[in-house]
Scaffold this motif. Sequence first.
Motif, short mmCIF file in Angstrom:
data_model
loop_
_atom_site.label_atom_id
_atom_site.label_comp_id
_atom_site.label_asym_id
_atom_site.label_seq_id
_atom_site.Cartn_x
_atom_site.Cartn_y
_atom_site.Cartn_z
N LEU A 22 0.79 -1.33 0.02
CA LEU A 22 -0.11 -0.21 0.02
C LEU A 22 0.73 1.36 0.01
O LEU A 22 0.56 2.15 -0.73
CB LEU A 22 -1.00 -0.02 1.07
CG LEU A 22 -1.96 -1.06 1.25
CD1 LEU A 22 -2.65 -1.03 2.50
CD2 LEU A 22 -2.89 -0.96 0.24
N LEU A 23 1.98 1.17 0.74
CA LEU A 23 2.65 2.31 0.91
C LEU A 23 3.38 2.86 -0.53
O LEU A 23 3.78 3.99 -0.72
CB LEU A 23 3.90 2.49 1.83
CG LEU A 23 3.43 2.37 3.39
CD1 LEU A 23 4.40 1.99 4.31
CD2 LEU A 23 3.26 3.66 3.84
N THR A 24 3.63 1.82 -1.20
CA THR A 24 4.36 1.89 -2.50
C THR A 24 3.24 2.32 -3.76
O THR A 24 3.52 2.28 -4.92
CB THR A 24 5.34 0.91 -2.89
OG1 THR A 24 4.56 -0.33 -2.83
CG2 THR A 24 6.51 0.89 -2.19
N GLY A 25 1.90 2.37 -3.33
CA GLY A 25 0.92 2.81 -4.29
C GLY A 25 0.29 1.76 -4.93
O GLY A 25 -0.39 1.93 -5.90
N ASN A 26 0.24 0.63 -4.43
CA ASN A 26 -0.49 -0.73 -4.99
C ASN A 26 -1.70 -0.75 -4.27
O ASN A 26 -1.92 -0.28 -3.12
CB ASN A 26 0.27 -1.95 -4.97
CG ASN A 26 1.63 -1.88 -5.61
OD1 ASN A 26 1.76 -2.01 -6.81
ND2 ASN A 26 2.82 -1.48 -4.76
N THR A 27 -2.59 -1.55 -4.87
CA THR A 27 -4.08 -2.03 -4.35
C THR A 27 -3.82 -3.50 -4.03
O THR A 27 -3.15 -4.34 -4.69
CB THR A 27 -5.22 -1.84 -5.03
OG1 THR A 27 -5.00 -2.17 -6.32
CG2 THR A 27 -5.46 -0.26 -5.10
N VAL A 28 -4.71 -4.07 -3.07
CA VAL A 28 -4.33 -5.33 -2.48
C VAL A 28 -5.71 -6.10 -2.33
O VAL A 28 -6.64 -5.69 -2.01
CB VAL A 28 -3.78 -5.06 -0.85
CG1 VAL A 28 -3.59 -6.49 -0.57
CG2 VAL A 28 -2.35 -4.60 -1.07
N VAL A 29 -5.39 -7.34 -2.79
CA VAL A 29 -6.38 -8.45 -2.57
C VAL A 29 -5.75 -9.42 -1.48
O VAL A 29 -4.85 -9.83 -1.93
CB VAL A 29 -6.92 -9.33 -3.89
CG1 VAL A 29 -7.60 -10.24 -3.27
CG2 VAL A 29 -7.40 -8.12 -4.68
N PHE A 30 -6.31 -9.45 -0.48
CA PHE A 30 -5.71 -10.12 0.62
C PHE A 30 -6.88 -11.53 1.05
O PHE A 30 -7.67 -11.66 1.14
CB PHE A 30 -5.79 -9.56 2.12
CG PHE A 30 -5.50 -10.24 3.37
CD1 PHE A 30 -4.15 -11.11 3.42
CD2 PHE A 30 -6.32 -9.85 4.41
CE1 PHE A 30 -4.22 -11.66 4.37
CE2 PHE A 30 -5.90 -10.75 5.69
CZ PHE A 30 -4.92 -11.57 5.72
#
Length: 500
Positions: A185-193
């Motif tokens: 998230l800090l590097t600008g990505n979105t996440v599916v966990f």
Amino acid sequence: MPAAPELSPLKRFSVSESASTPVLKNFIGGRWRPAADGRTFPNEDPAHRGTVLNLAPASTPADLDAAVEAAAEAWPAWRQTRVAERQDLIQRFLDLLEAAREELARIVTRENGKTLREARGEVDSALLEGRHHARQVAAFSGTWAPQFSAETAAWELLQPLGVVGVISPWNYPLNVMCRKTLPALLTGNTVVFKPASFTPWSGVFMAQLFEKAGVPPGVFNCVNGGGAVIGNRLVQDRRVRAISFTGSTAVGRAIQHLAAANFTRTQLELGGKNALIVLADADLDAAVDAAVKAGFGCAGQWCTSTSRVLLHRDIAADYTERLRARCAAMRVGDPLAEETDMGPVAGPAQFQALTAALAQARRDGARLVCGGVADNAEGYYLLPTVFDQVSPAMACFREEIFGPVLALSAVRNLDEALAWANDSAYGLSSAVFTRDLDAALRYVREIEAGLAHVNIHTGYKTPELPFGGWKDSGFGPPENGRSGLEFFVERKAVYVRGAS
């Protein structure tokens, strides 16, 4: 480490059949949703066999597709946010995590089985690592090239990948999740966990904290379910640019095979068979402490736990007796009790695999010093277990057992200790106990492992340094350190010359 064994197909219960049991939901696109077909699976308390804590969504491919779609739609706006905005979000999340320390620790203990003290320590580790990543991202940038022309400037630009998948393990369900998700998230990505199937409650609780912290819809999504159903779907989706996974080497290898079809980037933190070397000049009490902490902490269910102890033959008998006495004094039982030293293993599949490994060790000729199955049928309990007279040909020397089991072997010298330590398909962590600086430095040079410890137990780590294994213990850039951020970015070389 072994991934949570999946039931194939995952055992399902409908909500109507268990109306009195709490039902968890997925977090997709900023909304809480049941599985598309309404089905669930039980989350068992390993300290109390048959006790269902709650029901988790047995998600379908459609649920996973919806989460990836939400993440893909959210990414263009999220990638444009300033680093300071992302830091603010993560700081709010970490503040909420700290405030919920006790509540979350109890959740981890109830569905995982580690002691309450260990679960609190996991929350603390997540906070320590998360704050480090939030700090280091402020200075995370590409490099400027030397000026090779008066008219031209050149530099390296780091840019986010896009949608990334995070698949976390059951043994450290929140710490590992944070170690992967926060840098993404800090590097600008979105996440599916995707949480592990043994620990869905912890994953949902973390999603609730992100919601309270104000995460924009779709930036973080949480989908529960079986690895064969939604884990594979996540890896194979072309919109997912990277997968960060912690689990067994076998599952990691399968993920790598699937990911190769789309050239999906992977970060795989896998199994281990970590060796602790104790030389003749070692502080034996300190070396016993290290084996107890790393061998029996979390019931031996952490990827950097000590599994093999290679003892100089001159001190082997003395060390073994001291270790046996420590094991006898350990209190095994209710993980919620403050005085408990070791709780149950994580569930029936773990318990069955471990009891089979103990039987195999005996058949192979290893001598049982202490331990075995606990006289406690209420939960999935083993005692701190020690075998000695273990040879490199035995299964308990070579195979990852992932439980509270130490295999002791006597060696003639450092040469033999290093040879035996490196005689493994794995290479995650290691340690040596000695007062001899030359011996310690030789060990550091020659050990084939991603983590090397001198007079420190095999589980120790700090977020400033990379965390990852060699050989079958890992693949791709390691977690933590600068590489923990680098995994989630693309590099672009930029050359600029003013218009004439």
